[in-house]
Design a protein around this motif. Sequence first.
Motif, PDB file in Angstrom:
ATOM      1  N   ILE A 259      48.490  34.084  45.386  1.00  0.00           N
ATOM      2  CA  ILE A 259      49.307  34.821  44.417  1.00  0.00           C
ATOM      3  C   ILE A 259      50.612  34.088  44.151  1.00  0.00           C
ATOM      4  O   ILE A 259      51.054  33.960  42.999  1.00  0.00           O
TER       5      ILE A 259
ATOM      6  N   CYS B 133      42.311  37.185  41.222  1.00  0.00           N
ATOM      7  CA  CYS B 133      42.606  37.671  39.868  1.00  0.00           C
ATOM      8  C   CYS B 133      42.788  39.181  39.863  1.00  0.00           C
ATOM      9  O   CYS B 133      43.714  39.705  39.225  1.00  0.00           O
TER      10      CYS B 133
ATOM     11  N   LEU C 103      46.099  40.089  41.504  1.00  0.00           N
ATOM     12  CA  LEU C 103      47.220  39.757  40.628  1.00  0.00           C
ATOM     13  C   LEU C 103      47.410  40.810  39.541  1.00  0.00           C
ATOM     14  O   LEU C 103      48.539  41.220  39.240  1.00  0.00           O
TER      15      LEU C 103
ATOM     16  N   TYR D 145      50.689  43.077  39.017  1.00  0.00           N
ATOM     17  CA  TYR D 145      51.396  43.002  37.737  1.00  0.00           C
ATOM     18  C   TYR D 145      51.487  44.372  37.073  1.00  0.00           C
ATOM     19  O   TYR D 145      52.532  44.738  36.518  1.00  0.00           O
TER      20      TYR D 145
END
Length: 312
Positions: free
Chosen positions: A142, A167, A170, A174
């Motif tokens: 990350i 992914c 993340l 986010y």
Amino acid sequence: MVQSAFNEIDEIINKIKFLAWSKSPPLWYLTTFKLQNALKLKDMGKFTPENVDHLYNVASEEEWQKVRIVCRITGRIYEIIKPLYEAKTKTANLFLPLLLEIHTCILQESATCSNQFVKDLGDKMLQVYTLYWDEMYSMLSITAFLDPRFKMELIKLKCKEKYAEVCGNLRKIYDSYSLQYDENEYVLSDSDTYFAEEDLKLVQEYNSEMSSVNDQSEKSDFDMYLEEPIVTEPDMENFSVLSWWKENSLKYPKLSLMARDLLSVSMSPGNGNELFYTEPRRVDSTLGSLEEERLMNALSCTRSWKFRYDYS
């Protein structure tokens, strides 16, 4: 990992100490340097019967070869990580590429070597590496993503089996930062508006329409960051990821908040020579001077924080 390599030639090291050894702190890179120096002296013919008498045959040629192999591996590891511990700012994004360099160029290469000693050495060092990797790959990946020189390309290339998981993680992180940002976004107060009461409704309707259009057409700064080409600076060695995010905070407002927090995470408890010790060190005087009850309380609080235990 390095200590596991030295353990394989521990008896040989004890023999070589009689030939060429100077007193120094128990730092593994110094052990490597001293072994390399002993190898140089041997290759120069310094260890002849006339020079060292009965000590000449203490280490056999096979043993010297094992020392040479271990020095080549530990020396390469030191050269890889040396820039990290010399860096003024040890941000978390620096660790993954160096760790992958050690894994790919040293450990895997050793573990697949036809030489049985090298293969066994590589296997044992890989076991130590794997214990760390299983615990840390998510955080390391990350923070590497937040380095504009790497983004997802390094993970896609070297950690294919973890790519989908990273992914997903993340995106979750986010989204939480995006929600926090939206909740704290600045809203104009009554005193800041320049519109009359009768005009305000029209303006609000217009803003609502435009927001709807923008929501459909605009991409998140997360997606924009991914679509932008990776950064290639002429002076990569002095690249500062924190400065880059500061300069691009307006372009990536939500992602920059995430970068600010995650890149500041300390990835190692030690600095400089502390990371190269091969023997237990004395307890810090500040901690050692605490009374037994206070020391136990401090350790319990630390354990509670680390493992989220509830002692109430």
